[in-house]
Design a protein around this motif. Structure first.
Motif, mmCIF file in Angstrom:
data_model
loop_
_atom_site.group_PDB
_atom_site.id
_atom_site.type_symbol
_atom_site.label_atom_id
_atom_site.label_comp_id
_atom_site.label_asym_id
_atom_site.label_seq_id
_atom_site.Cartn_x
_atom_site.Cartn_y
_atom_site.Cartn_z
ATOM 1 N N ASN A 4 0.826 -1.213 0.000
ATOM 2 C CA ASN A 4 0.000 0.000 0.000
ATOM 3 C C ASN A 4 0.856 1.258 0.000
ATOM 4 O O ASN A 4 0.547 2.241 -0.676
ATOM 5 N N GLN A 5 1.954 1.210 0.774
ATOM 6 C CA GLN A 5 2.863 2.359 0.816
ATOM 7 C C GLN A 5 3.519 2.595 -0.538
ATOM 8 O O GLN A 5 3.666 3.741 -0.986
ATOM 9 N N GLN A 6 3.911 1.480 -1.190
ATOM 10 C CA GLN A 6 4.520 1.591 -2.515
ATOM 11 C C GLN A 6 3.539 2.160 -3.537
ATOM 12 O O GLN A 6 3.897 2.978 -4.388
ATOM 13 N N LYS A 7 2.281 1.730 -3.433
ATOM 14 C CA LYS A 7 1.246 2.260 -4.336
ATOM 15 C C LYS A 7 1.048 3.756 -4.128
ATOM 16 O O LYS A 7 0.910 4.521 -5.080
ATOM 17 N N ASP A 8 1.042 4.151 -2.840
ATOM 18 C CA ASP A 8 0.878 5.575 -2.525
ATOM 19 C C ASP A 8 2.027 6.393 -3.088
ATOM 20 O O ASP A 8 1.820 7.494 -3.627
ATOM 21 N N ILE A 9 3.241 5.847 -2.972
ATOM 22 C CA ILE A 9 4.422 6.544 -3.491
ATOM 23 C C ILE A 9 4.344 6.690 -4.999
ATOM 24 O O ILE A 9 4.625 7.751 -5.562
ATOM 25 N N LEU A 10 3.946 5.593 -5.679
ATOM 26 C CA LEU A 10 3.821 5.626 -7.139
ATOM 27 C C LEU A 10 2.749 6.614 -7.585
ATOM 28 O O LEU A 10 2.928 7.344 -8.571
ATOM 29 N N LEU A 11 1.630 6.635 -6.844
ATOM 30 C CA LEU A 11 0.554 7.570 -7.178
ATOM 31 C C LEU A 11 1.006 9.017 -6.995
ATOM 32 O O LEU A 11 0.689 9.895 -7.802
ATOM 33 N N LYS A 12 1.768 9.268 -5.925
ATOM 34 C CA LYS A 12 2.276 10.614 -5.681
ATOM 35 C C LYS A 12 3.246 11.039 -6.775
ATOM 36 O O LYS A 12 3.211 12.176 -7.254
ATOM 37 N N LYS A 13 4.114 10.103 -7.179
ATOM 38 C CA LYS A 13 5.070 10.400 -8.256
ATOM 39 C C LYS A 13 4.337 10.701 -9.560
ATOM 40 O O LYS A 13 4.697 11.624 -10.294
ATOM 41 N N ALA A 14 3.314 9.892 -9.842
ATOM 42 C CA ALA A 14 2.530 10.115 -11.062
ATOM 43 C C ALA A 14 1.831 11.468 -11.011
ATOM 44 O O ALA A 14 1.756 12.188 -12.015
ATOM 45 N N GLY A 15 1.325 11.824 -9.822
ATOM 46 C CA GLY A 15 0.670 13.117 -9.663
ATOM 47 C C GLY A 15 1.617 14.281 -9.855
ATOM 48 O O GLY A 15 1.285 15.274 -10.493
ATOM 49 N N VAL A 16 2.827 14.142 -9.294
ATOM 50 C CA VAL A 16 3.842 15.192 -9.446
ATOM 51 C C VAL A 16 4.242 15.337 -10.905
ATOM 52 O O VAL A 16 4.362 16.458 -11.425
ATOM 53 N N LYS A 17 4.424 14.198 -11.577
ATOM 54 C CA LYS A 17 4.803 14.221 -12.992
ATOM 55 C C LYS A 17 3.722 14.897 -13.834
ATOM 56 O O LYS A 17 4.018 15.723 -14.716
ATOM 57 N N LYS A 18 2.467 14.558 -13.545
ATOM 58 C CA LYS A 18 1.356 15.157 -14.291
ATOM 59 C C LYS A 18 1.294 16.665 -14.062
ATOM 60 O O LYS A 18 1.065 17.442 -15.005
ATOM 61 N N THR A 19 1.528 17.088 -12.825
ATOM 62 C CA THR A 19 1.515 18.518 -12.509
ATOM 63 C C THR A 19 2.626 19.255 -13.232
ATOM 64 O O THR A 19 2.419 20.348 -13.780
ATOM 65 N N LEU A 20 3.835 18.650 -13.247
ATOM 66 C CA LEU A 20 4.975 19.272 -13.926
ATOM 67 C C LEU A 20 4.717 19.407 -15.428
ATOM 68 O O LEU A 20 5.014 20.447 -16.026
ATOM 69 N N VAL A 21 4.164 18.357 -16.027
ATOM 70 C CA VAL A 21 3.846 18.399 -17.459
ATOM 71 C C VAL A 21 2.798 19.470 -17.739
ATOM 72 O O VAL A 21 2.877 20.216 -18.725
ATOM 73 N N ASN A 22 1.811 19.562 -16.829
ATOM 74 C CA ASN A 22 0.753 20.559 -16.974
ATOM 75 C C ASN A 22 1.324 21.981 -16.941
ATOM 76 O O ASN A 22 0.973 22.828 -17.759
ATOM 77 N N TYR A 23 2.217 22.223 -15.987
ATOM 78 C CA TYR A 23 2.795 23.558 -15.864
ATOM 79 C C TYR A 23 3.766 23.854 -17.010
ATOM 80 O O TYR A 23 3.920 25.016 -17.402
ATOM 81 N N LEU A 24 4.385 22.825 -17.552
ATOM 82 C CA LEU A 24 5.231 23.019 -18.729
ATOM 83 C C LEU A 24 4.380 23.454 -19.911
ATOM 84 O O LEU A 24 4.741 24.380 -20.651
ATOM 85 N N LEU A 25 3.225 22.805 -20.077
ATOM 86 C CA LEU A 25 2.293 23.184 -21.150
ATOM 87 C C LEU A 25 1.805 24.615 -20.952
ATOM 88 O O LEU A 25 1.740 25.396 -21.910
ATOM 89 N N ILE A 26 1.477 24.967 -19.709
ATOM 90 C CA ILE A 26 1.032 26.329 -19.412
ATOM 91 C C ILE A 26 2.109 27.343 -19.754
ATOM 92 O O ILE A 26 1.837 28.402 -20.329
ATOM 93 N N THR A 27 3.357 27.013 -19.419
ATOM 94 C CA THR A 27 4.477 27.920 -19.686
ATOM 95 C C THR A 27 4.664 28.152 -21.181
ATOM 96 O O THR A 27 4.842 29.291 -21.632
ATOM 97 N N VAL A 28 4.608 27.069 -21.944
ATOM 98 C CA VAL A 28 4.746 27.190 -23.398
ATOM 99 C C VAL A 28 3.594 28.010 -23.970
ATOM 100 O O VAL A 28 3.787 28.880 -24.829
ATOM 101 N N ALA A 29 2.370 27.740 -23.492
ATOM 102 C CA ALA A 29 1.193 28.472 -23.961
ATOM 103 C C ALA A 29 1.316 29.961 -23.629
ATOM 104 O O ALA A 29 0.968 30.817 -24.450
ATOM 105 N N CYS A 30 1.814 30.266 -22.446
ATOM 106 C CA CYS A 30 2.006 31.661 -22.048
ATOM 107 C C CYS A 30 3.028 32.353 -22.941
ATOM 108 O O CYS A 30 2.872 33.528 -23.294
ATOM 109 N N ALA A 31 4.081 31.622 -23.302
ATOM 110 C CA ALA A 31 5.105 32.191 -24.182
ATOM 111 C C ALA A 31 4.525 32.508 -25.558
ATOM 112 O O ALA A 31 4.818 33.554 -26.147
ATOM 113 N N VAL A 32 3.675 31.606 -26.064
ATOM 114 C CA VAL A 32 3.026 31.829 -27.365
ATOM 115 C C VAL A 32 2.118 33.054 -27.300
ATOM 116 O O VAL A 32 2.133 33.913 -28.193
#
Length: 298
Positions: A4-32
């Motif tokens: 369960n702890q490993q699943k929680d860690i993986l879910l948190k990592k996936a969430g962080v990755k998704k957030t980073l990708v989202n903010y990268l997209l926002i940054t590129v969109a803002c630049a455009v």
């Protein structure tokens, strides 16, 4: 327990990755979006409505950079957004607003892309719409009237985003004509708003997704079989009757993607040249093969 702890860690990592990708997209969109302002619209005095348009107008009246003015005007609107949409929405929008302001000021020192107001309106408007659309898809807004538009969409979901922008920005364009005392500039700014409206709807909703077809034929079974086997279409049968003849009819209803529509027409004509067929555009379709029922309405 460890699993369960490993699943929680993986879910948190996936969430962080998704957030980073989202903010990268926002940054590129803002630049455009910022490039559209600094390289096309602002140098040609095109005020395309919204906070951007207001900032461009004020920039000609007071010695403050356009990007800085955009940030200052956005502060009370961001407070409203934080109150209505919560902290998560506000953080991404605040980030977006600050990044746009910084990029706009930074790019203002770059060589202007064009001094032709028509090209500036067309290209600048298109780039601005692409930037706004990407930001919306990432779950944020560029601040300003975007927040007001989002509030209106909650109250009136049947109204489309591009149309709301068009109505609100028309007022600011009219004001720019009085401030700059130049009708041509105001007309080009109006063209910019129109381009933004069209391209934004294209980015958010796509082109007409499908053709909606009603087919009435005495050979409905043969037509249905070919639509299912050759085109793999979803087909619905409805029962009808001729008002004059009283004869029972089977009506074929199907939503067909644009690329497939001509093939569908050929099948109907081959099976029954006398078939009665109604074809109309379907701009939004939910279900298998189309949009998800649970996707957020922008």
């Amino acid at each position: 327990m460890k699993e369960n702890q490993q699943k929680d860690i993986l879910l948190k990592k996936a969430g962080v990755k998704k957030t980073l990708v989202n903010y990268l997209l926002i940054t590129v969109a803002c630049a455009v979006y910022s490039a559209a302002i600094s390289l096309f619209l602002d140098p040609n005095s095109l005020a395309p409505g919204g906070v951007t348009g207001i900032a461009i107008i004020l920039n000609r009246l007071i010695p403050v950079e356009t990007g800085t003015l955009m940030l200052l005007i956005n502060i009370p609107i961001l407070i409203l957004g934080a109150w209505k949409f919560g902290l998560r929405f506000s953080l991404s929008t605040i980030y977006c607003t600050v990044v746009i302001s910084l990029f706009t000021n930074l790019l203002s020192g770059v060589k202007v892309a064009t001094t032709d107001p028509l090209l500036a309106a067309l290209v600048g408007g298109s780039l601005a719409a692409v930037g706004i659309g990407w930001v919306f898809k990432a779950g944020a807004t560029t601040g300003g009237t975007d927040i007001i538009i989002k509030l209106l969409r909650i109250k009136m979901p049947h109204l489309r985003t591009g149309g709301l922008f068009l109505a609100m920005d028309a007022v600011i364009v009219a004001v720019s004509g009085f401030v700059f005392k130049n009708t041509d500039v105001a007309l080009y700014a109006g063209l910019t708003v129109f381009v933004i409206s069209l391209v934004l709807d294209l980015v958010l909703y796509g082109r007409d997704e499908a053709k909606l077809m009603f087919i009435i034929s005495d050979k409905s079974e043969q037509i249905t079989r070919r639509l299912l086997e050759e085109l793999d279409l979803g087909v619905t049968h409805m029962q009808g009757s001729g008002a004059f003849s009283g004869k029972e009819k089977q009506v074929i209803l199907c939503a067909v993607k644009k690329s497939t529509a001509p093939k569908t027409e050929v099948i109907v004509k081959e099976e029954d040249p006398q078939a009665f067929m109604i074809i109309s555009s379907a701009t939004e379709i939910y279900g298998e093969g189309y949009k998800s029922y649970f996707s957020e309405k922008l």
